[in-house]
Design an enzyme around this catalytic site. Sequence first.
Site, PDB file in Angstrom:
ATOM      1  N   ASN A 110      35.152  49.801  36.612  1.00 45.18           N
ATOM      2  CA  ASN A 110      33.835  49.921  37.249  1.00 45.18           C
ATOM      3  C   ASN A 110      33.092  51.178  36.803  1.00 45.18           C
ATOM      4  O   ASN A 110      32.352  51.783  37.583  1.00 45.18           O
ATOM      5  CB  ASN A 110      33.970  49.868  38.773  1.00 45.18           C
ATOM      6  CG  ASN A 110      33.804  48.449  39.298  1.00 45.18           C
ATOM      7  OD1 ASN A 110      32.878  47.736  38.910  1.00 45.18           O
ATOM      8  ND2 ASN A 110      34.698  48.029  40.173  1.00 45.18           N
TER       9      ASN A 110
ATOM     10  N   ASN B 215      39.185  40.504  35.172  1.00 47.72           N
ATOM     11  CA  ASN B 215      38.814  40.440  36.578  1.00 47.72           C
ATOM     12  C   ASN B 215      38.428  38.993  36.850  1.00 47.72           C
ATOM     13  O   ASN B 215      37.392  38.518  36.381  1.00 47.72           O
ATOM     14  CB  ASN B 215      37.652  41.390  36.877  1.00 47.72           C
ATOM     15  CG  ASN B 215      37.241  41.361  38.343  1.00 47.72           C
ATOM     16  OD1 ASN B 215      37.197  40.305  38.970  1.00 47.72           O
ATOM     17  ND2 ASN B 215      36.902  42.513  38.887  1.00 47.72           N
TER      18      ASN B 215
ATOM     19  N   TYR C 266      42.210  47.886  39.572  1.00 47.71           N
ATOM     20  CA  TYR C 266      40.872  47.534  40.052  1.00 47.71           C
ATOM     21  C   TYR C 266      40.305  48.741  40.789  1.00 47.71           C
ATOM     22  O   TYR C 266      40.655  49.020  41.928  1.00 47.71           O
ATOM     23  CB  TYR C 266      40.925  46.308  40.963  1.00 47.71           C
ATOM     24  CG  TYR C 266      39.573  45.931  41.539  1.00 47.71           C
ATOM     25  CD1 TYR C 266      38.440  45.854  40.730  1.00 47.71           C
ATOM     26  CD2 TYR C 266      39.427  45.649  42.894  1.00 47.71           C
ATOM     27  CE1 TYR C 266      37.205  45.514  41.252  1.00 47.71           C
ATOM     28  CE2 TYR C 266      38.195  45.301  43.425  1.00 47.71           C
ATOM     29  CZ  TYR C 266      37.088  45.238  42.600  1.00 47.71           C
ATOM     30  OH  TYR C 266      35.857  44.897  43.128  1.00 47.71           O
TER      31      TYR C 266
ATOM     32  N   ASP D  39      39.640  46.632  35.496  1.00 47.84           N
ATOM     33  CA  ASP D  39      38.237  46.848  35.820  1.00 47.84           C
ATOM     34  C   ASP D  39      38.092  48.265  36.366  1.00 47.84           C
ATOM     35  O   ASP D  39      38.431  48.536  37.517  1.00 47.84           O
ATOM     36  CB  ASP D  39      37.796  45.801  36.848  1.00 47.84           C
ATOM     37  CG  ASP D  39      36.341  45.938  37.249  1.00 47.84           C
ATOM     38  OD1 ASP D  39      35.669  46.873  36.773  1.00 47.84           O
ATOM     39  OD2 ASP D  39      35.875  45.115  38.058  1.00 47.84           O
TER      40      ASP D  39
ATOM     41  N   ASP E 127      32.641  36.490  36.435  1.00 46.58           N
ATOM     42  CA  ASP E 127      31.517  37.302  35.966  1.00 46.58           C
ATOM     43  C   ASP E 127      31.976  38.336  34.945  1.00 46.58           C
ATOM     44  O   ASP E 127      31.147  39.057  34.381  1.00 46.58           O
ATOM     45  CB  ASP E 127      30.767  37.950  37.131  1.00 46.58           C
ATOM     46  CG  ASP E 127      31.667  38.729  38.078  1.00 46.58           C
ATOM     47  OD1 ASP E 127      32.910  38.665  37.937  1.00 46.58           O
ATOM     48  OD2 ASP E 127      31.131  39.403  38.986  1.00 46.58           O
ATOM     49  N   HIS E 128      33.272  38.424  34.713  1.00 49.24           N
ATOM     50  CA  HIS E 128      33.852  39.219  33.624  1.00 49.24           C
ATOM     51  C   HIS E 128      34.400  38.270  32.559  1.00 49.24           C
ATOM     52  O   HIS E 128      34.733  37.114  32.856  1.00 49.24           O
ATOM     53  CB  HIS E 128      35.008  40.090  34.116  1.00 49.24           C
ATOM     54  CG  HIS E 128      34.633  41.116  35.124  1.00 49.24           C
ATOM     55  ND1 HIS E 128      34.692  42.472  34.889  1.00 49.24           N
ATOM     56  CD2 HIS E 128      34.208  40.988  36.427  1.00 49.24           C
ATOM     57  CE1 HIS E 128      34.330  43.123  35.975  1.00 49.24           C
ATOM     58  NE2 HIS E 128      34.024  42.242  36.921  1.00 49.24           N
TER      59      HIS E 128
ATOM     60  N   GLU F 116      40.933  41.537  41.194  1.00 49.18           N
ATOM     61  CA  GLU F 116      40.236  40.741  42.222  1.00 49.18           C
ATOM     62  C   GLU F 116      40.865  39.343  42.353  1.00 49.18           C
ATOM     63  O   GLU F 116      40.179  38.330  42.327  1.00 49.18           O
ATOM     64  CB  GLU F 116      38.737  40.644  41.935  1.00 49.18           C
ATOM     65  CG  GLU F 116      37.981  41.912  42.287  1.00 49.18           C
ATOM     66  CD  GLU F 116      36.503  41.668  42.521  1.00 49.18           C
ATOM     67  OE1 GLU F 116      36.121  41.359  43.650  1.00 49.18           O
ATOM     68  OE2 GLU F 116      35.736  41.799  41.540  1.00 49.18           O
TER      69      GLU F 116
END
Length: 279
Positions: free
Chosen positions: A168, A7, A106, A166, A268-269, A35
Amino acid sequence: MRVASLNVNGIRAAVRRGLDRWLELRAPDVIGLQEVRCPPELVPPLPGWHLSLDAGSLAGRNGVALLTRERPSAVRTGIGHTAFAREGRYLEVDLDGAGLTVASLYLPKGDRPHADAVAGRSVDGGGAAGARHRRKLRFMASLARQLTDSRRAAARAGREFLVMGDFNIAHTAADLSNPKANARSSGFLPVEREWFDRLLSPRRLVDVVRRLHPDEQGPNSWWTWRGSAFDRDAGWRIDYQLASPGLAARALRAGTDREPDYASRMSDHSPVLADYARG
Protein backbone atom coordinates in the site's frame (compact mmCIF):
# COMPACT_ATOMS: atom_id res chain seq x y z
CA MET A 1 11.54 -21.38 -8.97
CA ARG A 2 8.49 -19.31 -9.78
CA VAL A 3 7.05 -17.08 -7.04
CA ALA A 4 3.92 -14.94 -7.24
CA SER A 5 2.01 -12.52 -5.05
CA LEU A 6 -1.61 -11.39 -5.39
CA ASN A 7 -4.03 -9.38 -3.30
CA VAL A 8 -7.09 -11.48 -4.13
CA ASN A 9 -9.65 -9.06 -2.63
CA GLY A 10 -11.50 -12.12 -1.25
CA ILE A 11 -10.27 -15.59 -2.18
CA ARG A 12 -13.72 -16.97 -2.88
CA ALA A 13 -14.43 -14.16 -5.33
CA ALA A 14 -11.00 -14.59 -6.94
CA VAL A 15 -11.59 -18.32 -7.47
CA ARG A 16 -14.92 -17.53 -9.12
CA ARG A 17 -13.04 -15.15 -11.40
CA GLY A 18 -10.44 -17.73 -12.39
CA LEU A 19 -7.69 -17.89 -9.77
CA ASP A 20 -7.55 -21.69 -9.96
CA ARG A 21 -7.17 -21.56 -13.75
CA TRP A 22 -4.44 -18.91 -13.42
CA LEU A 23 -2.55 -21.11 -10.96
CA GLU A 24 -2.70 -24.02 -13.39
CA LEU A 25 -1.57 -21.87 -16.32
CA ARG A 26 1.30 -20.01 -14.61
CA ALA A 27 2.34 -22.91 -12.33
CA PRO A 28 4.09 -21.03 -9.53
CA ASP A 29 5.94 -22.92 -6.82
CA VAL A 30 4.94 -20.37 -4.17
CA ILE A 31 2.19 -17.75 -4.13
CA GLY A 32 1.48 -15.21 -1.41
CA LEU A 33 -2.11 -14.06 -1.06
CA GLN A 34 -3.47 -11.00 0.71
CA GLU A 35 -6.98 -9.92 1.70
CA VAL A 36 -8.07 -13.55 1.77
CA ARG A 37 -11.15 -12.52 3.80
CA CYS A 38 -12.12 -16.08 4.61
CA PRO A 39 -11.90 -18.49 7.58
CA PRO A 40 -9.88 -21.65 6.95
CA GLU A 41 -12.90 -23.93 6.73
CA LEU A 42 -14.41 -21.89 3.87
CA VAL A 43 -11.33 -21.56 1.65
CA PRO A 44 -12.19 -23.19 -1.71
CA PRO A 45 -10.34 -26.46 -2.45
CA LEU A 46 -7.00 -25.89 -4.17
CA PRO A 47 -5.62 -29.38 -4.88
CA GLY A 48 -1.87 -29.84 -4.95
CA TRP A 49 -1.10 -26.95 -2.60
CA HIS A 50 -0.08 -26.70 1.03
CA LEU A 51 -2.09 -23.81 2.49
CA SER A 52 -0.68 -21.72 5.33
CA LEU A 53 -3.24 -19.12 6.43
CA ASP A 54 -3.55 -16.40 9.02
CA ALA A 55 -7.18 -15.34 8.72
CA GLY A 56 -6.87 -12.83 11.55
CA SER A 57 -9.50 -12.03 14.15
CA LEU A 58 -11.62 -9.58 12.10
CA ALA A 59 -14.36 -11.47 10.28
CA GLY A 60 -14.43 -10.75 6.56
CA ARG A 61 -11.34 -8.54 6.63
CA ASN A 62 -7.62 -8.89 5.99
CA GLY A 63 -6.13 -12.39 6.00
CA VAL A 64 -2.83 -13.48 4.46
CA ALA A 65 -1.85 -16.87 3.08
CA LEU A 66 0.91 -18.77 1.36
CA LEU A 67 0.29 -21.59 -1.09
CA THR A 68 3.40 -23.75 -1.49
CA ARG A 69 4.17 -26.91 -3.41
CA GLU A 70 6.61 -27.88 -0.67
CA ARG A 71 5.27 -28.55 2.82
CA PRO A 72 6.65 -25.83 5.12
CA SER A 73 8.87 -26.93 7.98
CA ALA A 74 7.65 -24.00 10.11
CA VAL A 75 4.87 -21.39 9.99
CA ARG A 76 4.88 -18.10 11.92
CA THR A 77 2.18 -15.43 12.04
CA GLY A 78 1.86 -11.84 13.16
CA ILE A 79 4.20 -8.90 13.68
CA GLY A 80 5.94 -9.88 16.90
CA HIS A 81 4.22 -9.13 20.20
CA THR A 82 2.33 -6.07 18.96
CA ALA A 83 -1.26 -4.90 18.65
CA PHE A 84 -1.10 -6.06 15.02
CA ALA A 85 -0.26 -9.68 15.81
CA ARG A 86 -3.83 -10.96 15.41
CA GLU A 87 -4.94 -8.92 12.40
CA GLY A 88 -4.03 -11.37 9.64
CA ARG A 89 -1.45 -9.10 8.04
CA TYR A 90 1.83 -11.05 8.14
CA LEU A 91 2.66 -14.73 7.70
CA GLU A 92 5.99 -16.43 7.01
CA VAL A 93 7.03 -20.00 6.37
CA ASP A 94 10.30 -21.89 6.05
CA LEU A 95 10.82 -23.99 2.92
CA ASP A 96 13.87 -26.11 3.61
CA GLY A 97 13.99 -27.71 0.17
CA ALA A 98 14.04 -24.29 -1.51
CA GLY A 99 16.42 -22.82 1.07
CA LEU A 100 13.93 -20.00 1.63
CA THR A 101 11.95 -18.17 4.29
CA VAL A 102 9.06 -16.43 2.53
CA ALA A 103 6.48 -14.01 3.91
CA SER A 104 3.12 -12.69 2.74
CA LEU A 105 2.26 -9.13 3.83
CA TYR A 106 -0.82 -6.93 3.79
CA LEU A 107 0.15 -3.47 5.04
CA PRO A 108 -2.68 -1.16 6.19
CA LYS A 109 -3.93 1.32 3.63
CA GLY A 110 -3.98 4.31 5.97
CA ASP A 111 -5.67 7.56 5.01
CA ARG A 112 -4.94 11.09 3.91
CA PRO A 113 -3.71 12.80 7.08
CA HIS A 114 -3.62 16.37 8.32
CA ALA A 115 -1.56 18.68 6.09
CA ASP A 116 1.14 18.99 8.75
CA ALA A 117 1.60 15.22 8.71
CA VAL A 118 2.01 15.30 4.94
CA ALA A 119 4.83 17.80 5.45
CA GLY A 120 6.45 15.49 7.98
CA ARG A 121 5.50 17.48 11.11
CA SER A 122 3.89 15.70 14.04
CA VAL A 123 0.29 16.62 14.77
CA ASP A 124 -2.28 15.88 17.40
CA GLY A 125 -5.86 15.10 16.50
CA GLY A 126 -6.63 14.93 12.81
CA GLY A 127 -9.83 12.94 13.23
CA ALA A 128 -10.36 9.42 11.93
CA ALA A 129 -8.07 9.96 8.93
CA GLY A 130 -5.25 11.12 11.21
CA ALA A 131 -5.76 8.10 13.46
CA ARG A 132 -5.55 5.71 10.51
CA HIS A 133 -2.44 7.48 9.25
CA ARG A 134 -0.70 7.23 12.64
CA ARG A 135 -1.73 3.59 12.94
CA LYS A 136 -0.19 2.82 9.55
CA LEU A 137 3.05 4.48 10.66
CA ARG A 138 3.12 2.35 13.83
CA PHE A 139 2.61 -0.78 11.76
CA MET A 140 5.42 0.25 9.41
CA ALA A 141 7.81 0.75 12.32
CA SER A 142 6.93 -2.69 13.74
CA LEU A 143 7.20 -4.29 10.31
CA ALA A 144 10.66 -2.87 9.69
CA ARG A 145 11.89 -4.53 12.90
CA GLN A 146 10.13 -7.77 11.97
CA LEU A 147 11.75 -7.86 8.53
CA THR A 148 15.20 -7.26 9.99
CA ASP A 149 14.71 -10.06 12.53
CA SER A 150 13.30 -12.48 9.93
CA ARG A 151 16.00 -11.77 7.37
CA ARG A 152 18.75 -12.29 9.93
CA ALA A 153 17.16 -15.48 11.26
CA ALA A 154 16.89 -16.84 7.73
CA ALA A 155 20.55 -16.04 7.07
CA ARG A 156 21.63 -17.81 10.27
CA ALA A 157 19.71 -20.88 9.10
CA GLY A 158 21.32 -20.76 5.66
CA ARG A 159 18.14 -19.61 3.91
CA GLU A 160 17.37 -16.67 1.66
CA PHE A 161 14.51 -14.35 2.64
CA LEU A 162 11.62 -12.96 0.58
CA VAL A 163 8.74 -10.76 1.68
CA MET A 164 6.01 -10.09 -0.86
CA GLY A 165 2.57 -8.63 -0.91
CA ASP A 166 0.51 -5.47 -0.84
CA PHE A 167 2.58 -2.72 0.78
CA ASN A 168 0.00 0.00 0.00
CA ILE A 169 2.87 2.36 -0.84
CA ALA A 170 4.15 3.55 -4.20
CA HIS A 171 7.86 3.92 -3.54
CA THR A 172 8.83 6.43 -6.22
CA ALA A 173 7.24 8.59 -8.89
CA ALA A 174 7.82 5.72 -11.32
CA ASP A 175 5.44 3.57 -9.25
CA LEU A 176 2.16 5.32 -10.00
CA SER A 177 0.57 6.94 -13.01
CA ASN A 178 -0.18 10.38 -11.55
CA PRO A 179 2.45 11.30 -8.95
CA LYS A 180 1.72 15.04 -8.96
CA ALA A 181 -2.00 14.55 -8.43
CA ASN A 182 -1.29 12.13 -5.56
CA ALA A 183 1.41 14.08 -3.75
CA ARG A 184 -0.82 14.35 -0.66
CA SER A 185 -2.45 10.92 -0.96
CA SER A 186 -1.93 8.09 1.49
CA GLY A 187 0.39 5.60 -0.13
CA PHE A 188 2.59 8.29 -1.68
CA LEU A 189 3.41 10.52 1.28
CA PRO A 190 7.05 11.52 1.90
CA VAL A 191 7.11 9.74 5.26
CA GLU A 192 5.93 6.49 3.63
CA ARG A 193 8.36 6.71 0.73
CA GLU A 194 11.28 7.50 3.05
CA TRP A 195 10.38 4.47 5.16
CA PHE A 196 10.47 2.34 2.01
CA ASP A 197 13.88 3.82 1.16
CA ARG A 198 15.20 2.57 4.50
CA LEU A 199 13.96 -0.97 3.86
CA LEU A 200 16.05 -1.29 0.72
CA SER A 201 19.77 -1.79 0.50
CA PRO A 202 22.14 -3.96 -1.56
CA ARG A 203 22.97 -5.69 1.74
CA ARG A 204 19.44 -6.01 3.15
CA LEU A 205 16.44 -6.19 0.80
CA VAL A 206 16.18 -5.62 -2.96
CA ASP A 207 13.09 -4.65 -4.96
CA VAL A 208 13.26 -7.48 -7.49
CA VAL A 209 11.00 -5.97 -10.16
CA ARG A 210 12.78 -2.61 -10.04
CA ARG A 211 16.19 -4.32 -10.16
CA LEU A 212 15.24 -5.92 -13.48
CA HIS A 213 13.32 -2.90 -14.81
CA PRO A 214 15.22 0.12 -13.46
CA ASP A 215 13.93 2.66 -15.97
CA GLU A 216 10.39 1.43 -16.56
CA GLN A 217 7.27 3.30 -15.48
CA GLY A 218 5.42 0.86 -13.26
CA PRO A 219 4.63 -1.87 -14.03
CA ASN A 220 1.42 -1.05 -12.15
CA SER A 221 -0.20 -3.76 -10.05
CA TRP A 222 -3.40 -2.08 -8.77
CA TRP A 223 -6.20 -0.24 -10.57
CA THR A 224 -9.56 0.87 -9.22
CA TRP A 225 -12.54 -1.14 -10.40
CA ARG A 226 -14.22 2.13 -11.36
CA GLY A 227 -14.20 3.69 -14.81
CA SER A 228 -11.53 2.99 -17.41
CA ALA A 229 -8.47 3.08 -15.14
CA PHE A 230 -7.48 -0.49 -15.99
CA ASP A 231 -7.91 0.01 -19.73
CA ARG A 232 -5.80 3.19 -19.57
CA ASP A 233 -3.27 1.57 -17.21
CA ALA A 234 -3.82 4.45 -14.75
CA GLY A 235 -2.80 2.64 -11.60
CA TRP A 236 -0.23 2.15 -8.86
CA ARG A 237 2.63 -0.29 -8.25
CA ILE A 238 2.02 -1.15 -4.60
CA ASP A 239 2.66 -4.92 -4.71
CA TYR A 240 6.29 -5.98 -4.35
CA GLN A 241 8.71 -8.84 -3.97
CA LEU A 242 11.59 -7.74 -1.72
CA ALA A 243 14.35 -10.32 -1.58
CA SER A 244 17.59 -10.83 0.28
CA PRO A 245 20.55 -9.96 -1.97
CA GLY A 246 21.50 -13.54 -2.81
CA LEU A 247 17.99 -14.39 -3.95
CA ALA A 248 17.56 -11.09 -5.81
CA ALA A 249 20.73 -11.83 -7.78
CA ARG A 250 19.10 -15.07 -8.99
CA ALA A 251 16.01 -13.29 -10.39
CA LEU A 252 15.68 -14.04 -14.09
CA ARG A 253 12.34 -12.38 -14.91
CA ALA A 254 9.87 -10.33 -12.87
CA GLY A 255 6.89 -8.09 -13.43
CA THR A 256 3.12 -7.75 -13.25
CA ASP A 257 1.12 -10.51 -14.91
CA ARG A 258 -1.59 -8.08 -16.05
CA GLU A 259 -4.77 -9.61 -17.43
CA PRO A 260 -5.51 -8.94 -21.11
CA ASP A 261 -8.74 -7.02 -20.46
CA TYR A 262 -11.05 -5.74 -17.72
CA ALA A 263 -13.41 -8.73 -17.96
CA SER A 264 -10.54 -11.14 -17.19
CA ARG A 265 -9.53 -9.50 -13.90
CA MET A 266 -9.35 -11.72 -10.81
CA SER A 267 -9.09 -8.79 -8.41
CA ASP A 268 -8.41 -5.06 -8.37
CA HIS A 269 -4.75 -6.16 -8.19
CA SER A 270 -2.83 -8.27 -10.72
CA PRO A 271 -0.23 -10.86 -9.73
CA VAL A 272 3.42 -9.91 -9.35
CA LEU A 273 5.40 -12.81 -10.77
CA ALA A 274 9.12 -13.58 -10.59
CA ASP A 275 11.29 -16.46 -11.75
CA TYR A 276 14.43 -17.27 -9.76
CA ALA A 277 17.26 -19.60 -10.68
CA ARG A 278 17.55 -22.41 -8.19
CA GLY A 279 20.30 -21.97 -5.64
